[in-house]
Design an enzyme around this catalytic site. Sequence first.
Site, PDB file in Angstrom:
ATOM      1  CE1 TYR A 170      -3.466   2.731   0.485  1.00 50.47           C
ATOM      2  CE2 TYR A 170      -2.229   3.366   2.448  1.00 50.47           C
ATOM      3  CZ  TYR A 170      -3.212   3.633   1.501  1.00 50.47           C
ATOM      4  OH  TYR A 170      -3.942   4.789   1.579  1.00 50.47           O
ATOM      5  CG  HIS A 210      -4.791  13.567   0.363  1.00 45.14           C
ATOM      6  ND1 HIS A 210      -4.744  13.114  -0.935  1.00 45.14           N
ATOM      7  CD2 HIS A 210      -5.582  12.688   1.029  1.00 45.14           C
ATOM      8  CE1 HIS A 210      -5.452  12.005  -1.047  1.00 45.14           C
ATOM      9  NE2 HIS A 210      -5.977  11.729   0.122  1.00 45.14           N
ATOM     10  CG  ASN A 239      -1.312   6.924   6.499  1.00 47.86           C
ATOM     11  OD1 ASN A 239      -2.378   7.319   6.944  1.00 47.86           O
ATOM     12  ND2 ASN A 239      -1.111   5.675   6.122  1.00 47.86           N
ATOM     13  NE  ARG A 245     -18.588  22.003  52.600  1.00 46.19           N
ATOM     14  CZ  ARG A 245     -19.708  21.255  52.601  1.00 46.19           C
ATOM     15  NH1 ARG A 245     -19.633  19.967  52.875  1.00 46.19           N
ATOM     16  NH2 ARG A 245     -20.874  21.797  52.325  1.00 46.19           N
TER      17      ARG A 245
END
EC number: 5.4.3.6
Length: 526
Positions: free
Chosen positions: A41, A71, A183, A288
């Site tokens: 890939y 991208h 990535n 408190r």
Amino acid sequence: MDIYAVAVGRVGVELDAAQLERVRATHLRVQGWGMEKYPMYGVNTGFGELINVIIPPQFKSDLQHNLLRSHAAGGGEPFPDEVVRAIMTVRINCLMKGYSGISPEALQLLATMLNRGIHPVIPMQGSLGASGDLAPLSHMALPLIGDGHVRKNGVTRPTMEVFQEEGLTPLKLGFKEGLALVNGTSAMTGAASLALYRARHLLRLSLLASADIVQAMNASTRPFSHTGNAVKNHPGQVVIARLMRDLTEGTGLMRDHQDIMRAISERTSHSNDVEETEIYLQNAYSLRCMPQVLGVVLETLQMCQRFIEEEANSVNDNPVILDTPAETYHGANFHGQYVAMACDYLSIAVAEMGVLAERQLNRLLDPHINKPLPGFLAHAKTGLFCGFEGGQYLATSIASENLDLAAPSSIKSIPSNGQNQDIVSMGLIAARKTLALCENVGTILSVLMAALNQASHFTEAAKYSAPIRSIHEKLGKVAPRYEDERPMSTVIAQVRGVLLQEQGLALAQSLVNLDLTPDLSLEPRA
């Protein structure tokens, strides 16, 4: 290496020579596999849903450059330089592990840009948080191929103009290099690391404000005893109770529980009839419950630090390059769910500090419950003078806004990329919201501490504990007693400038010894 020091302090980075050799070996291995056409890939396939498209070796650089350009699709305002530097630092650290196939030359160019203050212009919007932070990291990587824009000395210019001035040469990327750069989770992790650092400072300020208000309001010391808090079993609660004792040590303004009991006994006739006194055995929750409220904030910060630090030191690429093509891990280390959920938890913790501060401010100002202080801390003739009435509106408005920002992002997945990315983290959205919350809560605490500084003028200032007197002294130099003679926004901005800048960070660190590791750090090697 401390991310904050590089991002905000502009400390430089140096790449380990031995580790660069490991990077080179992995890079050469991937280049060989690409030429031998092993199916892998991002080496010889399309990206995302286009993984079924096989790309011949002659297009190796085109494939990687096309990925970066296509991208780099971010929108909105650009990240400030300090966030960009954090992103670059975290990405360099990931790639230096030697599991990504990047070349040493690409890493050295990225480090050179960081060290010379050449910052890629990275828009804030566009990341789904899986496959990592594709859009922002593509913008980060564009300058490596001579594309996009960078900012140097606050001026935005085309990359090549700056490279030519600096004597830098863009690269032609090989197999998988573009994918290795983009990535991963480094944008969300870089932003989250800065948010975590700021949240830690806000916790210190929240403790200082809490130690201040219990003195200004003559509250009881009993809620901060070790014995009572220890039986609850939560370590954070015990730590906060101890810090409250430390920060109020030596005060002459708080009440001992035995003295309160004695005063009640003296006010009652000890008959069998119902009697009402004006003495409260216990204070309101905002005076408190700090050990319980801030204790879990402390432990949440510790948990988030572990998640974010582990991610910053992780291999968050895909595929992860191992010794052979058959062993190489095709998985989902790019998924940002750890960081996304850490930021969601962190957002809730930061928002809760804002809720506490806003309620403490109300108790300090409300003329029905703040006696013996003047209503809204007006210096004279309340009504003619408004005091901090306007400042409360700002704090309350922001506290309400924070309730929306604290809503989780990590569960708001929307499928994308042809149903390939069908569950995503939205981690960068979560990190951006956390940064925004830190800014907002910093403002709320600034209003509160400005008001507490004003309150010290109506009390016996010399009776405050030493740590709180030092805070009043510091704030008094920029924000003296308020008499409606200048805009309230000016007062708040002046106090905010002290509390949230380096001098405020240093002062808070010196006064509040939080039980946290010193810095979010990066491991030097894999």
